[in-house]
Design an enzyme around this catalytic site. Structure first.
Site, PDB file in Angstrom:
ATOM      1  N   HIS A  17       0.866  -1.253   0.084  1.00 46.08           N
ATOM      2  CA  HIS A  17       0.019  -0.182  -0.083  1.00 46.08           C
ATOM      3  C   HIS A  17       0.765   1.162   0.012  1.00 46.08           C
ATOM      4  CE1 HIS A  17      -3.266  -2.589   2.153  1.00 46.08           C
ATOM      5  NE2 HIS A  17      -3.614  -2.427   0.830  1.00 46.08           N
ATOM      6  N   LYS A  41     -15.433  -7.604   4.124  1.00 51.65           N
ATOM      7  CA  LYS A  41     -14.316  -7.865   5.028  1.00 51.65           C
ATOM      8  C   LYS A  41     -14.954  -7.502   6.660  1.00 51.65           C
ATOM      9  CE  LYS A  41     -10.812  -7.131   1.552  1.00 51.65           C
ATOM     10  NZ  LYS A  41      -9.703  -6.064   1.264  1.00 51.65           N
ATOM     11  N   ARG A  90      -2.105  -6.849  -8.038  1.00 48.06           N
ATOM     12  CA  ARG A  90      -1.119  -7.933  -7.920  1.00 48.06           C
ATOM     13  C   ARG A  90      -1.062  -8.650  -8.887  1.00 48.06           C
ATOM     14  NH1 ARG A  90      -2.779  -8.316  -1.778  1.00 48.06           N
ATOM     15  NH2 ARG A  90      -4.696  -8.071  -2.775  1.00 48.06           N
ATOM     16  N   SER A 129      -3.024  -7.560   3.125  1.00 46.70           N
ATOM     17  CA  SER A 129      -3.487  -7.339   4.702  1.00 46.70           C
ATOM     18  C   SER A 129      -3.976  -8.632   5.099  1.00 46.70           C
ATOM     19  CB  SER A 129      -4.604  -6.186   4.850  1.00 46.70           C
ATOM     20  OG  SER A 129      -4.200  -5.034   4.224  1.00 46.70           O
TER      21      SER A 129
HETATM   22  O1  PNS Z   1      -8.664  -2.271   0.279  1.00 43.49           O
HETATM   23  P1  PNS Z   1      -9.890  -2.992  -0.351  1.00 43.49           P
HETATM   24  O2  PNS Z   1     -10.844  -3.813   0.588  1.00 43.49           O
HETATM   25  O3  PNS Z   1      -9.806  -3.608  -1.795  1.00 43.49           O
HETATM   26  O4  PNS Z   1     -10.906  -1.714  -0.525  1.00 43.49           O
HETATM   27  C1  PNS Z   1     -12.067  -1.633  -1.143  1.00 43.49           C
HETATM   28  C2  PNS Z   1     -12.903  -0.499  -0.730  1.00 43.49           C
HETATM   29  C3  PNS Z   1     -13.067  -0.210   0.754  1.00 43.49           C
HETATM   30  C4  PNS Z   1     -12.214   0.810  -1.719  1.00 43.49           C
HETATM   31  C5  PNS Z   1     -14.345  -0.684  -1.449  1.00 43.49           C
HETATM   32  O5  PNS Z   1     -14.848  -1.674  -0.628  1.00 43.49           O
HETATM   33  C6  PNS Z   1     -15.162   0.619  -1.220  1.00 43.49           C
HETATM   34  O6  PNS Z   1     -15.162   1.591  -2.227  1.00 43.49           O
HETATM   35  N1  PNS Z   1     -16.077   0.849  -0.192  1.00 43.49           N
HETATM   36  C7  PNS Z   1     -16.804   1.906  -0.109  1.00 43.49           C
HETATM   37  C8  PNS Z   1     -18.210   1.693  -0.256  1.00 43.49           C
HETATM   38  C9  PNS Z   1     -18.569   1.787  -2.052  1.00 43.49           C
HETATM   39  O7  PNS Z   1     -18.170   3.038  -2.639  1.00 43.49           O
HETATM   40  N2  PNS Z   1     -18.508   0.795  -2.873  1.00 43.49           N
HETATM   41  C10 PNS Z   1     -18.723   0.538  -4.190  1.00 43.49           C
HETATM   42  C11 PNS Z   1     -19.831   1.163  -4.773  1.00 43.49           C
HETATM   43  S1  PNS Z   1     -21.141   0.012  -4.401  1.00 43.49           S
END
Ligand code: PNS
Length: 166
Positions: A17, A41, A90, A129
């Site tokens: 990250h 998660k 990745r 993570s």
């Molecule tokens: O590190 P991650 O878990 O891949 O991050 C995912 C994250 C937190 C960026 C994604 O789940 C997110 O954008 N969550 C906020 C809610 C949202 O906007 N969801 C997408 C549209 S439904």
């Protein structure tokens, strides 16, 4: 001023990250690292703990700010006027997932925010993570996977059993 958002659950923030945030900081004037909720998660660390770890790990990057945001990423893009969402990939599994999210976020921002994907450096391909949380669960040393500021954070040390219990 060109602004980008590096969103993630960052549970916790890894060396992979950090590399993505540093590379983004060279491309944009302002970078917002947003600690967000991923509904798929369950988090080990609170949003405040995660934001603190990231703030400490990125303290030497002047154009980076860190927030915890409990809403839609597209809404945050609108509020901040961010032109880009930057994520690291990745491999093909990440790519397929990010492709879907990119299309959704492009739609929800009315085309205002583009998703840019940066390929992770080879030395970070095994870092996630999820792996860190697994190391913590079994008491393994995860120092090689994390920025030192994260590895030494009191909340993380507590999970390893090396922190002070109150
Ligand atoms: O590190 P991650 O878990 O891949 O991050 C995912 C994250 C937190 C960026 C994604 O789940 C997110 O954008 N969550 C906020 C809610 C949202 O906007 N969801 C997408 C549209 S439904």
């Amino acid at each position: 001023m060109r602004c980008a958002i590096c969103p993630g659950s960052f549970d916790p923030f890894t060396l992979g990250h950090l590399d993505i945030v540093r590379r983004t900081s060279r491309l944009f004037d302002r970078v917002i690292v947003a600690v967000m909720a991923n509904s798929e998660k369950h988090n080990l660390f609170s949003p405040e703990e995660r934001a603190r770890m990231i703030r400490n790990a990125t303290a030497d990057v002047p154009n980076v700010e860190v927030i915890a945001y409990d809403g839609l990423l597209s809404q945050l893009c609108r509020e901040t006027g961010a032109a880009a969402i930057v994520k690291g990939v990745r491999g093909t599994q990440d790519l397929e997932h990010e492709r879907m999210m990119a299309v959704v976020n492009h739609k929800l921002t009315g085309g205002e925010a583009e998703t840019l994907l940066l390929f992770s450096e080879p030395e970070h391909l095994h870092i996630s993570s999820t792996v860190v949380r697994e190391y913590l669960k079994y008491g393994l040393d995860c120092g090689e996977l994390l920025p030192p500021e994260v590895a030494g954070d009191p909340a993380l040390l507590l999970k390893t059993g090396r922190g002070e219990r109150r």
